[in-house]
Design a protein around this motif. Structure first.
Motif, PDB file in Angstrom:
ATOM      1  N   SER A   1     -29.102  32.829  23.307  1.00 17.22           N
ATOM      2  CA  SER A   1     -29.859  34.062  23.106  1.00 17.22           C
ATOM      3  C   SER A   1     -29.839  34.441  21.628  1.00 17.22           C
ATOM      4  N   THR A   2     -30.816  35.223  21.221  1.00 20.16           N
ATOM      5  CA  THR A   2     -30.834  35.768  19.866  1.00 20.16           C
ATOM      6  C   THR A   2     -29.664  36.736  19.704  1.00 20.16           C
ATOM      7  N   GLU A   3     -28.952  36.638  18.582  1.00 21.27           N
ATOM      8  CA  GLU A   3     -27.785  37.494  18.374  1.00 21.27           C
ATOM      9  C   GLU A   3     -27.795  38.073  16.963  1.00 21.27           C
TER      10      GLU A   3
ATOM     11  N   LEU B   1     -32.965  29.605  14.490  1.00 21.49           N
ATOM     12  CA  LEU B   1     -33.074  29.832  13.055  1.00 21.49           C
ATOM     13  C   LEU B   1     -31.982  30.779  12.598  1.00 21.49           C
ATOM     14  N   SER B   2     -31.614  30.642  11.345  1.00 17.37           N
ATOM     15  CA  SER B   2     -30.712  31.601  10.710  1.00 17.37           C
ATOM     16  C   SER B   2     -31.542  32.511   9.824  1.00 17.37           C
ATOM     17  N   LEU B   3     -31.476  33.806  10.085  1.00 22.51           N
ATOM     18  CA  LEU B   3     -32.224  34.783   9.306  1.00 22.51           C
ATOM     19  C   LEU B   3     -31.260  35.724   8.602  1.00 22.51           C
TER      20      LEU B   3
ATOM     21  N   VAL C   1     -28.886  37.153  11.440  1.00 18.03           N
ATOM     22  CA  VAL C   1     -29.341  37.027  12.820  1.00 18.03           C
ATOM     23  C   VAL C   1     -29.465  35.559  13.188  1.00 18.03           C
ATOM     24  N   LYS C   2     -28.880  35.199  14.322  1.00 20.25           N
ATOM     25  CA  LYS C   2     -29.143  33.882  14.894  1.00 20.25           C
ATOM     26  C   LYS C   2     -30.313  34.074  15.847  1.00 20.25           C
ATOM     27  N   ALA C   3     -31.493  33.659  15.415  1.00 24.34           N
ATOM     28  CA  ALA C   3     -32.725  33.952  16.151  1.00 24.34           C
ATOM     29  C   ALA C   3     -33.212  32.736  16.923  1.00 24.34           C
TER      30      ALA C   3
ATOM     31  N   VAL D   1     -56.617  32.666  14.772  1.00 21.99           N
ATOM     32  CA  VAL D   1     -56.902  31.309  15.233  1.00 21.99           C
ATOM     33  C   VAL D   1     -57.483  31.391  16.635  1.00 21.99           C
ATOM     34  N   LYS D   2     -58.004  30.284  17.109  1.00 20.27           N
ATOM     35  CA  LYS D   2     -58.607  30.219  18.432  1.00 20.27           C
ATOM     36  C   LYS D   2     -57.711  29.414  19.380  1.00 20.27           C
ATOM     37  N   PRO D   3     -57.912  29.598  20.689  1.00 14.87           N
ATOM     38  CA  PRO D   3     -57.127  28.801  21.649  1.00 14.87           C
ATOM     39  C   PRO D   3     -57.269  27.314  21.382  1.00 14.87           C
ATOM     40  N   GLY D   4     -56.176  26.595  21.476  1.00 16.64           N
ATOM     41  CA  GLY D   4     -56.213  25.157  21.213  1.00 16.64           C
ATOM     42  C   GLY D   4     -54.819  24.595  21.110  1.00 16.64           C
ATOM     43  N   LYS D   5     -54.658  23.624  20.250  1.00 18.58           N
ATOM     44  CA  LYS D   5     -53.383  22.915  20.142  1.00 18.58           C
ATOM     45  C   LYS D   5     -52.617  23.238  18.864  1.00 18.58           C
ATOM     46  N   ILE D   6     -52.930  24.370  18.246  1.00 22.46           N
ATOM     47  CA  ILE D   6     -52.137  24.835  17.113  1.00 22.46           C
ATOM     48  C   ILE D   6     -50.918  25.569  17.671  1.00 22.46           C
ATOM     49  N   PRO D   7     -49.704  25.065  17.457  1.00 23.18           N
ATOM     50  CA  PRO D   7     -48.513  25.716  18.026  1.00 23.18           C
ATOM     51  C   PRO D   7     -48.382  27.163  17.568  1.00 23.18           C
ATOM     52  N   ILE D   8     -48.161  28.049  18.525  1.00 19.12           N
ATOM     53  CA  ILE D   8     -47.960  29.469  18.248  1.00 19.12           C
ATOM     54  C   ILE D   8     -46.552  29.841  18.693  1.00 19.12           C
ATOM     55  N   CYS D   9     -45.828  30.508  17.796  1.00 19.56           N
ATOM     56  CA  CYS D   9     -44.415  30.782  18.028  1.00 19.56           C
ATOM     57  C   CYS D   9     -44.133  32.278  18.030  1.00 19.56           C
ATOM     58  N   HIS D  10     -42.980  32.637  18.588  1.00 22.16           N
ATOM     59  CA  HIS D  10     -42.501  34.015  18.550  1.00 22.16           C
ATOM     60  C   HIS D  10     -40.986  34.006  18.718  1.00 22.16           C
ATOM     61  N   PHE D  11     -40.345  35.020  18.176  1.00 21.14           N
ATOM     62  CA  PHE D  11     -38.912  35.187  18.380  1.00 21.14           C
ATOM     63  C   PHE D  11     -38.661  35.772  19.764  1.00 21.14           C
ATOM     64  N   LEU D  12     -37.447  35.545  20.272  1.00 19.15           N
ATOM     65  CA  LEU D  12     -37.038  36.168  21.518  1.00 19.15           C
ATOM     66  C   LEU D  12     -36.142  37.366  21.220  1.00 19.15           C
ATOM     67  N   PRO D  13     -36.309  38.466  21.939  1.00 22.98           N
ATOM     68  CA  PRO D  13     -35.412  39.616  21.775  1.00 22.98           C
ATOM     69  C   PRO D  13     -33.984  39.247  22.164  1.00 22.98           C
ATOM     70  N   THR D  14     -33.061  40.147  21.899  1.00 19.44           N
ATOM     71  CA  THR D  14     -31.647  39.851  22.091  1.00 19.44           C
ATOM     72  C   THR D  14     -31.224  39.805  23.550  1.00 19.44           C
TER      73      THR D  14
END
Length: 326
Positions: A211-213, A266-268, A276-278, A301-314
């Motif tokens: 988990s994110t910490e 990731l380390s932020l 934060v360990k994200a 961007v439009k729907p397709g095969k471009i990877p889209i990312c997001h962080f997870l809450p804690t």
């Protein structure tokens, strides 16, 4: 052979202490230790087993247990939109640009942007839902179905017209809704059932749960500018299970597996010095997503095969197989 009474008494004392510690552990933790003896328990889970005195007191309050006591509003700022809808429900018709204040917040980003030195504005708040885990037997004794809402309301002494009742109803309906294409979903009403679902879908008990910490105690959860530090780590496995805490009187997690997906740690470092360990999730194929999804509005961007990312809450958990089992 003579008896060494001091040694025998010492061994008996150690055994008594071990038994006492074992008995003091909650049933969900005992199950974790039995099924996942080599898996470190993430903070997002351990905090729901051993809450501090403040959280224990709050968990008895139904308003704190199901959320902040305010009506659910899917419009306005991004934090008012349920995260499961933002991140995964591609059929959700999101508000228009002028209804959202997201321009300075990196809710979504591209996979290529996860590089050392990159900066982003983000907030890692804790969920106001303080509900803790029930043992599986206890959770199974309480109905969890839209057909049993009145019985559920009565069990928790909630008025059917209250905000709390609306939140309970919404959570159950989201759990009962059909999954999107390629999604395997399950709402875990206990830690035991979350462990069972995740290990069965990953087909191994040799797993990591992460988990994110926020690494500094007492750190403020307000918006900060974070810089990505060296040491990006991609987690093992082509199948990832993600579990999101829901607003409910006891701990319920919306868990699902979606392909293709990749998970990173990731380390932020924030502009306030907080580290934060994200955990970040990247969706590798968005061709089936709603063209009006918030991610496309933000990233242009439009729907397709471009990877889209997001962080997870804690208070979310990622489950992946260990490298040795991949």
């Amino acid at each position: 052979m003579g008896f060494h009474l001091p040694l025998i008494f010492a061994l008996l004392s150690l055994a008594a202490v071990a038994l006492a510690n074992h008995a003091a552990q909650p049933a969900p933790q005992l199950y974790w230790n039995s099924v996942l003896p080599n898996t470190q328990m993430p903070r997002a889970i351990s905090e729901l087993l051993h809450p501090d005195s403040t959280n224990e007191e709050k968990s008895t309050n139904i308003t704190n247990a199901v959320g902040n006591g305010k009506p659910t509003d899917h419009k306005g700022k991004p934090e008012n939109i349920p995260l499961a809808l933002i991140f995964y429900n591609r059929r959700y018709d999101l508000p228009t640009d002028n209804q959202l204040d997201y321009k300075n917040v990196a809710i979504f980003f591209l996979e290529k942007d996860m590089r050392p030195g990159a900066t982003t504005n983000f907030q890692f708040p804790r969920n106001s839902n303080t509900a803790t885990f029930l043992p599986r037997k206890s959770a199974q004794s309480i109905p969890f179905s839209s057909n049993k809402l009145l019985e559920i309301f009565n069990h928790f002494s909630v008025k059917p017209t209250s905000v709390e009742a609306k939140t309970i109803k919404q959570t159950i309906e989201e759990c009962e809704a059909p999954g999107v294409k390629g999604e395997e979903k399950y709402c875990a009403t206990s830690l035991e059932s979350m462990v069972d679902f995740s290990t069965s879908k990953l087909r191994t008990r040799n797993v990591q749960a992460i988990s994110t910490e926020v690494l500094e105690k007492g750190a403020t959860m307000s918006m900060h500018k974070y810089t990505t530090m060296p040491g990006l780590k991609k987690l093992a496995g082509d199948k990832v299970i993600v579990c999101h805490k829901q607003n409910y009187p006891y701990a319920v997690f919306y868990c699902h597996a979606i392909k293709p997906i990749a998970a990173y740690v990731l380390s932020l470092k924030g502009d306030d010095g907080v580290k934060v360990k994200a955990v970040a999730i990247c969706h590798l194929d968005t061709s089936e997503w709603n063209p009006k999804h918030l991610a496309f509005q933000i990233l242009k961007v439009k729907p397709g095969k471009i990877p889209i990312c997001h962080f997870l809450p804690t208070d979310h958990i990622v489950w992946v197989p260990n490298h040795k089992s991949a």
